[in-house]
Design a protein around this motif. Structure first.
Motif, PDB file in Angstrom:
ATOM      1  N   ASN A   1       0.820  -1.214   0.000  1.00 32.83           N
ATOM      2  CA  ASN A   1       0.000   0.000   0.000  1.00 32.83           C
ATOM      3  C   ASN A   1       0.853   1.261   0.000  1.00 32.83           C
ATOM      4  OD1 ASN A   1      -2.315  -1.559   0.058  1.00 32.83           O
ATOM      5  ND2 ASN A   1      -2.460  -1.554   2.292  1.00 32.83           N
ATOM      6  N   ALA A   2       1.881   1.287   0.856  1.00 36.05           N
ATOM      7  CA  ALA A   2       2.721   2.485   0.976  1.00 36.05           C
ATOM      8  C   ALA A   2       3.511   2.737  -0.300  1.00 36.05           C
ATOM      9  CB  ALA A   2       3.680   2.339   2.167  1.00 36.05           C
ATOM     10  N   ILE A   3       4.134   1.694  -0.833  1.00 32.75           N
ATOM     11  CA  ILE A   3       4.924   1.847  -2.047  1.00 32.75           C
ATOM     12  C   ILE A   3       4.018   2.062  -3.250  1.00 32.75           C
ATOM     13  CG2 ILE A   3       6.626   0.765  -3.560  1.00 32.75           C
ATOM     14  CD1 ILE A   3       7.676   1.594  -0.796  1.00 32.75           C
ATOM     15  N   GLY A   4       2.841   1.436  -3.231  1.00 31.16           N
ATOM     16  CA  GLY A   4       1.902   1.612  -4.333  1.00 31.16           C
ATOM     17  C   GLY A   4       1.527   3.062  -4.548  1.00 31.16           C
ATOM     18  N   VAL A   5       1.320   3.782  -3.458  1.00 29.56           N
ATOM     19  CA  VAL A   5       0.993   5.206  -3.569  1.00 29.56           C
ATOM     20  C   VAL A   5       2.156   5.958  -4.195  1.00 29.56           C
ATOM     21  CG1 VAL A   5       0.561   7.310  -2.233  1.00 29.56           C
ATOM     22  CG2 VAL A   5      -0.653   5.203  -1.669  1.00 29.56           C
ATOM     23  N   ARG A   6       3.384   5.603  -3.797  1.00 31.75           N
ATOM     24  CA  ARG A   6       4.561   6.282  -4.368  1.00 31.75           C
ATOM     25  C   ARG A   6       4.691   6.001  -5.856  1.00 31.75           C
ATOM     26  NH1 ARG A   6       4.360   6.103   1.301  1.00 31.75           N
ATOM     27  NH2 ARG A   6       4.722   8.308   1.697  1.00 31.75           N
ATOM     28  N   LEU A   7       4.451   4.759  -6.246  1.00 31.30           N
ATOM     29  CA  LEU A   7       4.545   4.422  -7.665  1.00 31.30           C
ATOM     30  C   LEU A   7       3.490   5.162  -8.474  1.00 31.30           C
ATOM     31  CD1 LEU A   7       5.244   0.581  -7.416  1.00 31.30           C
ATOM     32  CD2 LEU A   7       6.862   2.403  -7.995  1.00 31.30           C
ATOM     33  N   LYS A   8       2.308   5.350  -7.900  1.00 33.60           N
ATOM     34  CA  LYS A   8       1.271   6.113  -8.586  1.00 33.60           C
ATOM     35  C   LYS A   8       1.680   7.575  -8.728  1.00 33.60           C
ATOM     36  CE  LYS A   8      -1.626   2.933  -9.596  1.00 33.60           C
ATOM     37  NZ  LYS A   8      -1.831   2.589 -11.030  1.00 33.60           N
ATOM     38  N   ARG A   9       2.378   8.090  -7.739  1.00 33.98           N
ATOM     39  CA  ARG A   9       2.861   9.473  -7.832  1.00 33.98           C
ATOM     40  C   ARG A   9       3.903   9.605  -8.942  1.00 33.98           C
ATOM     41  NH1 ARG A   9       3.171  10.770  -1.329  1.00 33.98           N
ATOM     42  NH2 ARG A   9       0.966  11.338  -1.127  1.00 33.98           N
ATOM     43  N   LEU A  10       4.721   8.571  -9.090  1.00 32.94           N
ATOM     44  CA  LEU A  10       5.702   8.590 -10.179  1.00 32.94           C
ATOM     45  C   LEU A  10       5.010   8.453 -11.533  1.00 32.94           C
ATOM     46  CD1 LEU A  10       8.517   6.424  -8.552  1.00 32.94           C
ATOM     47  CD2 LEU A  10       8.534   8.896  -8.944  1.00 32.94           C
ATOM     48  N   GLU A  11       3.954   7.670 -11.590  1.00 34.47           N
ATOM     49  CA  GLU A  11       3.165   7.587 -12.815  1.00 34.47           C
ATOM     50  C   GLU A  11       2.544   8.948 -13.131  1.00 34.47           C
ATOM     51  OE1 GLU A  11       0.272   4.500 -12.517  1.00 34.47           O
ATOM     52  OE2 GLU A  11       1.760   2.914 -12.184  1.00 34.47           O
ATOM     53  N   LEU A  12       2.173   9.665 -12.088  1.00 31.49           N
ATOM     54  CA  LEU A  12       1.619  11.006 -12.253  1.00 31.49           C
ATOM     55  C   LEU A  12       2.648  11.936 -12.890  1.00 31.49           C
ATOM     56  CD1 LEU A  12      -0.789  12.963 -11.441  1.00 31.49           C
ATOM     57  CD2 LEU A  12       0.536  13.438  -9.394  1.00 31.49           C
ATOM     58  N   ILE A  13       3.888  11.894 -12.365  1.00 32.87           N
ATOM     59  CA  ILE A  13       4.970  12.698 -12.938  1.00 32.87           C
ATOM     60  C   ILE A  13       5.191  12.314 -14.399  1.00 32.87           C
ATOM     61  CG2 ILE A  13       7.458  13.164 -12.846  1.00 32.87           C
ATOM     62  CD1 ILE A  13       6.087  14.503 -10.580  1.00 32.87           C
ATOM     63  N   GLU A  14       5.174  11.013 -14.674  1.00 35.80           N
ATOM     64  CA  GLU A  14       5.393  10.527 -16.039  1.00 35.80           C
ATOM     65  C   GLU A  14       4.314  11.042 -16.986  1.00 35.80           C
ATOM     66  OE1 GLU A  14       5.487   6.225 -18.381  1.00 35.80           O
ATOM     67  OE2 GLU A  14       5.828   6.302 -16.218  1.00 35.80           O
ATOM     68  N   ALA A  15       3.062  10.945 -16.562  1.00 35.32           N
ATOM     69  CA  ALA A  15       1.964  11.403 -17.406  1.00 35.32           C
ATOM     70  C   ALA A  15       2.017  12.920 -17.620  1.00 35.32           C
ATOM     71  CB  ALA A  15       0.630  11.009 -16.778  1.00 35.32           C
ATOM     72  N   TYR A  16       2.373  13.639 -16.579  1.00 36.11           N
ATOM     73  CA  TYR A  16       2.534  15.099 -16.665  1.00 36.11           C
ATOM     74  C   TYR A  16       3.624  15.442 -17.675  1.00 36.11           C
ATOM     75  CZ  TYR A  16       3.966  19.770 -14.883  1.00 36.11           C
ATOM     76  OH  TYR A  16       4.317  21.088 -14.744  1.00 36.11           O
ATOM     77  N   ALA A  17       4.743  14.719 -17.593  1.00 33.99           N
ATOM     78  CA  ALA A  17       5.863  14.975 -18.498  1.00 33.99           C
ATOM     79  C   ALA A  17       5.481  14.695 -19.947  1.00 33.99           C
ATOM     80  CB  ALA A  17       7.061  14.115 -18.091  1.00 33.99           C
ATOM     81  N   VAL A  18       4.815  13.566 -20.172  1.00 33.67           N
ATOM     82  CA  VAL A  18       4.414  13.199 -21.535  1.00 33.67           C
ATOM     83  C   VAL A  18       3.444  14.220 -22.107  1.00 33.67           C
ATOM     84  CG1 VAL A  18       3.123  11.484 -22.881  1.00 33.67           C
ATOM     85  CG2 VAL A  18       4.864  10.738 -21.253  1.00 33.67           C
ATOM     86  N   THR A  19       2.516  14.676 -21.282  1.00 31.36           N
ATOM     87  CA  THR A  19       1.533  15.649 -21.764  1.00 31.36           C
ATOM     88  C   THR A  19       2.196  16.986 -22.094  1.00 31.36           C
ATOM     89  OG1 THR A  19      -0.158  14.589 -20.400  1.00 31.36           O
ATOM     90  CG2 THR A  19      -0.664  16.767 -21.256  1.00 31.36           C
ATOM     91  N   LEU A  20       3.128  17.415 -21.248  1.00 35.59           N
ATOM     92  CA  LEU A  20       3.852  18.656 -21.542  1.00 35.59           C
ATOM     93  C   LEU A  20       4.632  18.544 -22.845  1.00 35.59           C
ATOM     94  CD1 LEU A  20       5.337  19.950 -18.145  1.00 35.59           C
ATOM     95  CD2 LEU A  20       3.604  21.049 -19.581  1.00 35.59           C
ATOM     96  N   LYS A  21       5.308  17.422 -23.031  1.00 40.65           N
ATOM     97  CA  LYS A  21       6.079  17.219 -24.260  1.00 40.65           C
ATOM     98  C   LYS A  21       5.149  17.203 -25.476  1.00 40.65           C
ATOM     99  CE  LYS A  21       9.422  14.270 -24.564  1.00 40.65           C
ATOM    100  NZ  LYS A  21      10.424  15.217 -25.078  1.00 40.65           N
ATOM    101  N   THR A  22       3.998  16.589 -25.317  1.00 40.40           N
ATOM    102  CA  THR A  22       3.044  16.536 -26.423  1.00 40.40           C
ATOM    103  C   THR A  22       2.547  17.927 -26.774  1.00 40.40           C
ATOM    104  OG1 THR A  22       2.331  14.339 -25.695  1.00 40.40           O
ATOM    105  CG2 THR A  22       0.883  15.501 -27.213  1.00 40.40           C
ATOM    106  N   LEU A  23       2.221  18.698 -25.756  1.00 40.15           N
ATOM    107  CA  LEU A  23       1.753  20.070 -25.984  1.00 40.15           C
ATOM    108  C   LEU A  23       2.839  20.929 -26.612  1.00 40.15           C
ATOM    109  CD1 LEU A  23      -0.187  20.654 -22.656  1.00 40.15           C
ATOM    110  CD2 LEU A  23      -1.198  20.670 -24.935  1.00 40.15           C
ATOM    111  N   ALA A  24       4.085  20.684 -26.229  1.00 37.38           N
ATOM    112  CA  ALA A  24       5.183  21.532 -26.694  1.00 37.38           C
ATOM    113  C   ALA A  24       5.671  21.177 -28.094  1.00 37.38           C
ATOM    114  CB  ALA A  24       6.357  21.450 -25.717  1.00 37.38           C
ATOM    115  N   THR A  25       5.393  19.940 -28.542  1.00 40.35           N
ATOM    116  CA  THR A  25       6.048  19.499 -29.776  1.00 40.35           C
ATOM    117  C   THR A  25       5.118  18.981 -30.861  1.00 40.35           C
ATOM    118  OG1 THR A  25       6.371  17.266 -28.867  1.00 40.35           O
ATOM    119  CG2 THR A  25       8.140  18.868 -28.521  1.00 40.35           C
ATOM    120  N   THR A  26       3.876  18.637 -30.540  1.00 43.77           N
ATOM    121  CA  THR A  26       3.017  18.034 -31.557  1.00 43.77           C
ATOM    122  C   THR A  26       1.683  18.749 -31.679  1.00 43.77           C
ATOM    123  OG1 THR A  26       2.087  16.445 -29.991  1.00 43.77           O
ATOM    124  CG2 THR A  26       4.030  15.756 -31.232  1.00 43.77           C
ATOM    125  N   ASP A  27       1.085  18.593 -32.847  1.00 47.08           N
ATOM    126  CA  ASP A  27      -0.195  19.226 -33.132  1.00 47.08           C
ATOM    127  C   ASP A  27      -1.403  18.290 -33.086  1.00 47.08           C
ATOM    128  OD1 ASP A  27       0.896  21.710 -33.428  1.00 47.08           O
ATOM    129  OD2 ASP A  27       1.178  21.530 -35.584  1.00 47.08           O
TER     130      ASP A  27
END
Length: 314
Positions: free
Chosen positions: A86-112
């Motif tokens: 449970n404890a580590i699962g929450v941390r991994l979800k937070r890292l998935e959150l960072i990953e999704a945020y990063a991918v979305t920013l890159k998509t907004l910055a580079t693709t149409d």
């Protein structure tokens, strides 16, 4: 040399920023790349945490032949302990959150293409919802962030003009800021030694398991080294395994320390990015400096990680 290069790079970027008449989103893209690497490196750390407990049990069983084995020896600490899951699962979800945020920013910055935007923002929205549920966080502000991201990125930009792209990035950075900062600060704590509180100390746990593995491998080598049936190849293999674990034990504290510094720099970069977009700027010397420092720390973490990997499965 690294500091001199950094100074030159910052000055060069500053000159380029001042010379460009159009708004550059290159630094937003670079931030997304670095944030993605931060998430990946941190996930590797949790994988090492899991693997350390499995490898320790394998070495223990191999050096104590009278101990009966069962399939639980192949379960890592995270899998075996519901509390850790449970404890580590929450941390991994937070890292998935960072990953999704990063991918979305890159998509907004580079693709149409709107299809790519929809795909990335859907993943981000799913991650936000999951982290909210898993952490037990019913904070209305978190729910508001989910709505803002969904509205700003998915539904409002069918016509993806340049100014709307910048506005989408601005909305996303501002909406995600509290969650990103919280995730960075959490990783700083997770990768620090010692760690107080109910969650296990990841660096201390990994180092302790490696210490035990060294003891078992050394014990086994000393037991068989003079036996008539022990060949040169057998002795050499045992010593090679022992050396790999020894090198991993040396590298482990450095790896986790570098990850802590990566998390700190990721937080600073997010703060700089938010500061920039609040002023409708998307490339500043402060952001560039933080991104260069973040990349330096990511390089260090990768170097130490490669010293740890040979001990996995040794």
């Amino acid at each position: 040399m690294r500091n001199a290069w950094r100074t030159c790079a910052v000055c060069l970027y500053a000159l380029l920023i001042g010379a460009c008449s159009s708004v550059s989103l290159k630094q937003v893209d670079h931030f997304g790349t670095s944030a993605l690497k931060f998430s990946e490196a941190s996930q590797k750390a949790f994988a090492l945490y899991e693997d350390a407990s499995v490898q320790y049990k394998l070495d223990y069983m191999a050096t104590t032949p009278r101990t009966e084995a069962d399939l639980r020896i192949f379960e890592g600490f995270i899998s075996y302990s519901p509390q850790a899951t449970n404890a580590i699962g929450v941390r991994l979800k937070r890292l998935e959150l960072i990953e999704a945020y990063a991918v979305t920013l890159k998509t907004l910055a580079t693709t149409d293409p709107k299809e790519s935007i929809d795909k990335s923002s859907t993943k981000l929205n799913s991650s936000l919802t999951t982290i909210s549920k898993n952490s037990g966080n019913s904070d209305p502000e978190v729910q508001k962030q989910i709505g803002l991201v969904s509205t700003a990125v998915r539904t409002s930009y069918t016509e993806f003009a340049a100014h709307k792209r910048r506005q989408a990035i601005k909305d996303l950075v501002i909406a995600m800021h509290p969650s990103v900062i919280a995730a960075c600060q959490d990783m700083v704590q997770r990768f620090s030694v010692p760690l107080t509180g109910p969650s296990p100390s990841i660096p201390a746990f990994v180092s302790a398991q490696l210490d035990l593995r060294q003891q078992y491998l050394l014990q086994e080598y000393n037991r068989v080294r003079e036996l008539p049936t022990t060949t040169f190849e057998r002795r050499r293999a045992l010593l090679s395994n022992l050396n790999a674990v020894y090198l991993a034990r040396v590298a482990a504290p450095q790896f986790f320390m570098s990850l802590r510094e990566v998390a700190e720099k990721a937080e600073s970069a997010q703060l700089a990015l938010r500061s920039a977009v609040l002023k409708d700027e998307f490339s500043t010397s402060e952001l560039v400096e933080n991104l260069i420092q973040l990349q330096d720390k990511l390089d260090d973490a990768e170097k130490f990680y490669h010293s740890l990997v040979p001990a996995s499965g040794g």
